[in-house]
Design a protein around this motif. Sequence first.
Motif, PDB file in Angstrom:
ATOM      1  N   LEU A   5       0.827  -1.210   0.000  1.00 58.44           N
ATOM      2  CA  LEU A   5       0.000   0.000   0.000  1.00 58.44           C
ATOM      3  C   LEU A   5       0.863   1.263   0.000  1.00 58.44           C
ATOM      4  O   LEU A   5       0.516   2.263  -0.616  1.00 58.44           O
ATOM      5  N   THR A   6       1.984   1.205   0.693  1.00 57.03           N
ATOM      6  CA  THR A   6       2.894   2.353   0.712  1.00 57.03           C
ATOM      7  C   THR A   6       3.420   2.648  -0.691  1.00 57.03           C
ATOM      8  O   THR A   6       3.465   3.804  -1.123  1.00 57.03           O
ATOM      9  N   ALA A   7       3.809   1.596  -1.404  1.00 57.01           N
ATOM     10  CA  ALA A   7       4.283   1.767  -2.778  1.00 57.01           C
ATOM     11  C   ALA A   7       3.173   2.294  -3.677  1.00 57.01           C
ATOM     12  O   ALA A   7       3.396   3.186  -4.516  1.00 57.01           O
ATOM     13  N   LEU A   8       1.968   1.755  -3.502  1.00 55.01           N
ATOM     14  CA  LEU A   8       0.833   2.212  -4.308  1.00 55.01           C
ATOM     15  C   LEU A   8       0.556   3.689  -4.098  1.00 55.01           C
ATOM     16  O   LEU A   8       0.426   4.454  -5.057  1.00 55.01           O
ATOM     17  N   LEU A   9       0.483   4.109  -2.845  1.00 56.49           N
ATOM     18  CA  LEU A   9       0.202   5.508  -2.542  1.00 56.49           C
ATOM     19  C   LEU A   9       1.327   6.421  -3.010  1.00 56.49           C
ATOM     20  O   LEU A   9       1.081   7.536  -3.486  1.00 56.49           O
ATOM     21  N   ALA A  10       2.564   5.957  -2.896  1.00 58.06           N
ATOM     22  CA  ALA A  10       3.701   6.773  -3.325  1.00 58.06           C
ATOM     23  C   ALA A  10       3.676   6.993  -4.831  1.00 58.06           C
ATOM     24  O   ALA A  10       3.902   8.114  -5.311  1.00 58.06           O
ATOM     25  N   ILE A  11       3.384   5.938  -5.588  1.00 59.14           N
ATOM     26  CA  ILE A  11       3.344   6.064  -7.044  1.00 59.14           C
ATOM     27  C   ILE A  11       2.169   6.934  -7.476  1.00 59.14           C
ATOM     28  O   ILE A  11       2.303   7.785  -8.369  1.00 59.14           O
ATOM     29  N   ILE A  12       1.009   6.746  -6.842  1.00 61.04           N
ATOM     30  CA  ILE A  12      -0.162   7.573  -7.179  1.00 61.04           C
ATOM     31  C   ILE A  12       0.105   9.035  -6.857  1.00 61.04           C
ATOM     32  O   ILE A  12      -0.216   9.933  -7.648  1.00 61.04           O
ATOM     33  N   THR A  13       0.711   9.300  -5.704  1.00 62.37           N
ATOM     34  CA  THR A  13       1.027  10.680  -5.319  1.00 62.37           C
ATOM     35  C   THR A  13       2.001  11.305  -6.305  1.00 62.37           C
ATOM     36  O   THR A  13       1.841  12.462  -6.714  1.00 62.37           O
ATOM     37  N   ARG A  14       3.013  10.550  -6.700  1.00 66.98           N
ATOM     38  CA  ARG A  14       4.004  11.069  -7.658  1.00 66.98           C
ATOM     39  C   ARG A  14       3.353  11.428  -8.979  1.00 66.98           C
ATOM     40  O   ARG A  14       3.621  12.493  -9.563  1.00 66.98           O
ATOM     41  N   GLU A  15       2.482  10.544  -9.478  1.00 65.79           N
ATOM     42  CA  GLU A  15       1.839  10.802 -10.764  1.00 65.79           C
ATOM     43  C   GLU A  15       0.880  11.981 -10.683  1.00 65.79           C
ATOM     44  O   GLU A  15       0.776  12.775 -11.629  1.00 65.79           O
ATOM     45  N   ASN A  16       0.171  12.109  -9.565  1.00 66.56           N
ATOM     46  CA  ASN A  16      -0.762  13.226  -9.430  1.00 66.56           C
ATOM     47  C   ASN A  16      -0.031  14.556  -9.285  1.00 66.56           C
ATOM     48  O   ASN A  16      -0.490  15.576  -9.806  1.00 66.56           O
ATOM     49  N   LEU A  17       1.097  14.551  -8.593  1.00 72.26           N
ATOM     50  CA  LEU A  17       1.895  15.775  -8.496  1.00 72.26           C
ATOM     51  C   LEU A  17       2.438  16.165  -9.862  1.00 72.26           C
ATOM     52  O   LEU A  17       2.454  17.352 -10.227  1.00 72.26           O
TER      53      LEU A  17
END
Length: 264
Positions: A5-17
């Motif tokens: 979940l940490t990896a998922l949220l990190a990748i989603i946050t990076r793409e949204n930024l």
Amino acid sequence: MKAWLTALLAIITRENLRFVRQRGRFLAALVRPLVWLIVFAAGFRAALGVSIIPPYQTYITYEVYILPGLCGMIQLFNGMQSSLSLVYDQEMGSMRLLLTSPLPRWWLLFSKLLAGVIVSIVQVMVFLGLAALTGIDLPPLGYLAVLPALLLSGLMLGAFGLVISSTIRQLENFAGVMNFVIFPMFFLSSALYPLWKMAESSPLLRDICAYNPFTYAVELIRFALYGQLNLEALAWVSACFVVFMLAAVWGYDPARAMLRARGR
């Protein structure tokens, strides 16, 4: 599961930024379908009438018919743009670093894919809001019912983009590939014309459109906008997503990439 979940949220946050910082990308995603909706559809309104076909209960204008196809266009272009970022990440080495993490490769690719789909859903919902301002009325429930369809169709189209990006070694080659993939995929579908109308001019083109995965993505969105489920489209989109995702996982195998690099 916490690491996943940490990896998922990190990748989603990076793409949204990345998406927030690229405002031109957001505007381009809206301008393209709006031009088709306002200019193209208005020009063909008198020449192309659409008869009563499911899910419509009465005769419709051409603008109403192409609206789901334009939603699919947004997701198709967004999937390819997300793939462009993957090609860039491969050249910079960040993608190789990501794939060497202890998490499963398929989960990392799925996280990257889901992040791009979230962006495309936001773009589509804003586009539907602008379309409503032009006079295209949809059932209120359709704006909620279309969300699962957008998620599944976005995953399928994004996975297709992953497959394409896994075959490209240099960023310069991506533009040419897009021209040979996006436009045939869009025009040879039911996005602009019903399949029965396509069959009147060319049965061969109709058959090609019937085997185009993008056709079923558009039809899944079309029925969902009116609170209906197209089981055939659901089955095709789901099956294509699984096939494309498996191909993407195989294409992004680091060991295979090393062998390919040695063969240069």
